[in-house]
Motif scaffolding. Structure first.
Motif, PDB file in Angstrom:
ATOM      1  N   ALA D  11     -22.213  17.677  40.914  1.00  0.00           N
ATOM      2  CA  ALA D  11     -20.937  18.016  41.555  1.00  0.00           C
ATOM      3  C   ALA D  11     -21.096  18.033  43.067  1.00  0.00           C
ATOM      4  O   ALA D  11     -22.107  18.511  43.595  1.00  0.00           O
ATOM      5  N   SER D  12     -20.104  17.508  43.754  1.00  0.00           N
ATOM      6  CA  SER D  12     -20.086  17.512  45.223  1.00  0.00           C
ATOM      7  C   SER D  12     -19.233  18.657  45.716  1.00  0.00           C
ATOM      8  O   SER D  12     -18.120  18.866  45.217  1.00  0.00           O
ATOM      9  N   LEU D  13     -19.753  19.367  46.708  1.00  0.00           N
ATOM     10  CA  LEU D  13     -19.052  20.544  47.209  1.00  0.00           C
ATOM     11  C   LEU D  13     -18.412  20.266  48.568  1.00  0.00           C
ATOM     12  O   LEU D  13     -18.995  19.585  49.411  1.00  0.00           O
ATOM     13  N   TYR D  30     -16.728  27.531  47.540  1.00  0.00           N
ATOM     14  CA  TYR D  30     -16.937  26.096  47.730  1.00  0.00           C
ATOM     15  C   TYR D  30     -15.991  25.348  46.797  1.00  0.00           C
ATOM     16  O   TYR D  30     -16.088  25.497  45.573  1.00  0.00           O
ATOM     17  N   ILE D  32     -14.905  22.091  44.739  1.00  0.00           N
ATOM     18  CA  ILE D  32     -15.646  20.959  44.160  1.00  0.00           C
ATOM     19  C   ILE D  32     -14.765  19.726  44.301  1.00  0.00           C
ATOM     20  O   ILE D  32     -13.641  19.682  43.794  1.00  0.00           O
ATOM     21  N   GLU D  51     -16.452  26.919  43.159  1.00  0.00           N
ATOM     22  CA  GLU D  51     -17.539  27.890  42.986  1.00  0.00           C
ATOM     23  C   GLU D  51     -17.178  29.097  43.837  1.00  0.00           C
ATOM     24  O   GLU D  51     -16.881  28.950  45.037  1.00  0.00           O
ATOM     25  N   VAL D  65     -18.409  29.558  38.494  1.00  0.00           N
ATOM     26  CA  VAL D  65     -17.840  28.218  38.641  1.00  0.00           C
ATOM     27  C   VAL D  65     -16.802  27.916  37.565  1.00  0.00           C
ATOM     28  O   VAL D  65     -16.916  28.370  36.430  1.00  0.00           O
ATOM     29  N   MET D  67     -14.648  24.273  36.435  1.00  0.00           N
ATOM     30  CA  MET D  67     -14.399  22.872  36.772  1.00  0.00           C
ATOM     31  C   MET D  67     -13.693  22.141  35.637  1.00  0.00           C
ATOM     32  O   MET D  67     -13.763  22.533  34.479  1.00  0.00           O
ATOM     33  N   GLN D 140     -24.569  18.561  47.330  1.00  0.00           N
ATOM     34  CA  GLN D 140     -24.371  18.337  45.912  1.00  0.00           C
ATOM     35  C   GLN D 140     -25.226  19.313  45.118  1.00  0.00           C
ATOM     36  O   GLN D 140     -26.282  19.770  45.577  1.00  0.00           O
TER      37      GLN D 140
END
Lengths: 149, 149, 149, 149
Positions: D11-13, D30, D32, D51, D65, D67, D140
């Motif tokens: 996952a990219s933050l 953060y 995502i 997050e 988290v 998602m 990430q």
């Protein structure tokens, strides 16, 4: 990823209190009357607690437990966890007959989170645990509690 | 927005079990030994339960309660709530001396969520409640529980 | 118990992502694309957030929201809440036609919990709030947020 | 207890939004922005999420988290988890320099709970997972997700 065993938790349950089929599943409460914790670093008594089980239409019981533990050297640890218990035929039979199951009889896993202010047990606050459960005769539940190796 | 009173909940607490200063605050557990629910539509006994209080550096106690209620006509209701209790001087004195407080002595509010499968009480599942609390002598807590008018 | 109005929160929702009928209800996720907070003591923008709604067989949507707010004077506040939204005919029609509802058209209440480290807004950490909601046209939700008087 | 690998989640933050030192720890959010899921049975894209990290005085970040995932064959899965991330020197350096860590560089574990209504993925609702995490360059996070063997 490898796990090593941290301790055993064994808890005795009171008679269930059936809340019934509510908005998110069938809720059953079990009071925890007592129990023990046994391991190399953790030993003590389960003082009290409860399980607020939620049974779904998928034959799965969602575990939701909170318990209070007092170690042999007088630290207080609060343990809470959620998890899954597969209500398959073996488990159903054990529940009806008051008998037990083996660890590989069902998918029964939890994620115990421990909390304490006692200096000697600070490490429990920052350790991730996995619990592997089974039923014991006479309304008892037993968990092997693991941590990452 | 107007509120109307739904019921009173009065609960007796066991001696506190001090978990101590943990990673997110100072945790204290109080077992609930019993109590009563009184109202026009809700009457019964508090069978069991617990409070997992978390005391912060801001002088505020974050309430986290779960309790089991049995109504006078034998329905089972599970009540859970979080909330805030301001630990001001009046509250501290009452706790030390085993006395009580009035409702306007502190900021003490909760959001009870009730759950049951009993047809006669289905309405509790879909009703939003607000609890306004105070301390009573002898380790008791009392809530006036309100709902939107 | 009397309430006074603290602020209005208005949030715009993205298109829903339907997770589907899962083990504890039908889950629908709505991303929050933005919004505003307006009040005497609280003013700012909703930066981001999400709603993880759970729809039950009882025609009730259980609200579960987390959002990030930045005040006009640059404080960051995290707001989370659970609550209830009655999916009655008026609400269903509004959702289908992209129109709005009035505050007394439905039982739609939440318990916002706010959190910040900013000195100027410390009071939000220790204040209990009640949100009263309604739908606005174009996938918006509006809350009147109240606190005890 | 043995674990087998189920999938990888990457996952990219977004840039962190600092809520600050609040009543139960220092909160950082953060968003995502996206990501991938790769495995024998689970493949797809991370659509969105967040997050809500809580950093304690014990040098531990409590992970929280949520998602949304869409599989390659168009099922929607909601994944939520809590867990622990040890903020040791290696992790601190990686965060400052925008580099990554290896899986055994830190104690970084989670308990992903997955939820879907899609018939083809019903098994995720009743499977217990453990996530083992590490940092990747460019904000990430990568998890190896395991299940009991």
């Amino acid at each position: 990823m490898q796990l090593v065993e941290e301790c055993i938790i064994r808890a005795s349950l009171h008679e269930p209190q059936p809340v019934g089929a509510g908005p998110i599943g069938t809720r059953v409460h079990y009071g925890i009357s007592g129990g023990v914790v046994e391991g190399e670093r953790l030993n003590g008594a389960v003082l009290s607690g409860g399980e607020w089980a939620l049974i779904g239409p998928d034959g799965c019981l969602r575990v939701d437990v909170r318990m209070q533990v007092q170690t042999h050297d007088d630290a207080h640890i609060y343990i809470q966890y959620v998890g899954l218990l597969e209500l398959n035929e073996t488990v159903q039979n054990a529940l009806e007959n008051g008998t037990g199951t083996e660890f590989d009889d069902q998918h029964f896993y939890t994620n115990p989170r421990m909390e304490t202010g006692d200096e000697r047990y600070r490490w429990v606050n920052t350790t991730f645990f996995v619990g592997e459960g089974r039923l014991l005769p006479n309304s008892q539940v037993e968990y092997r509690v693991w941590r990452p190796a």
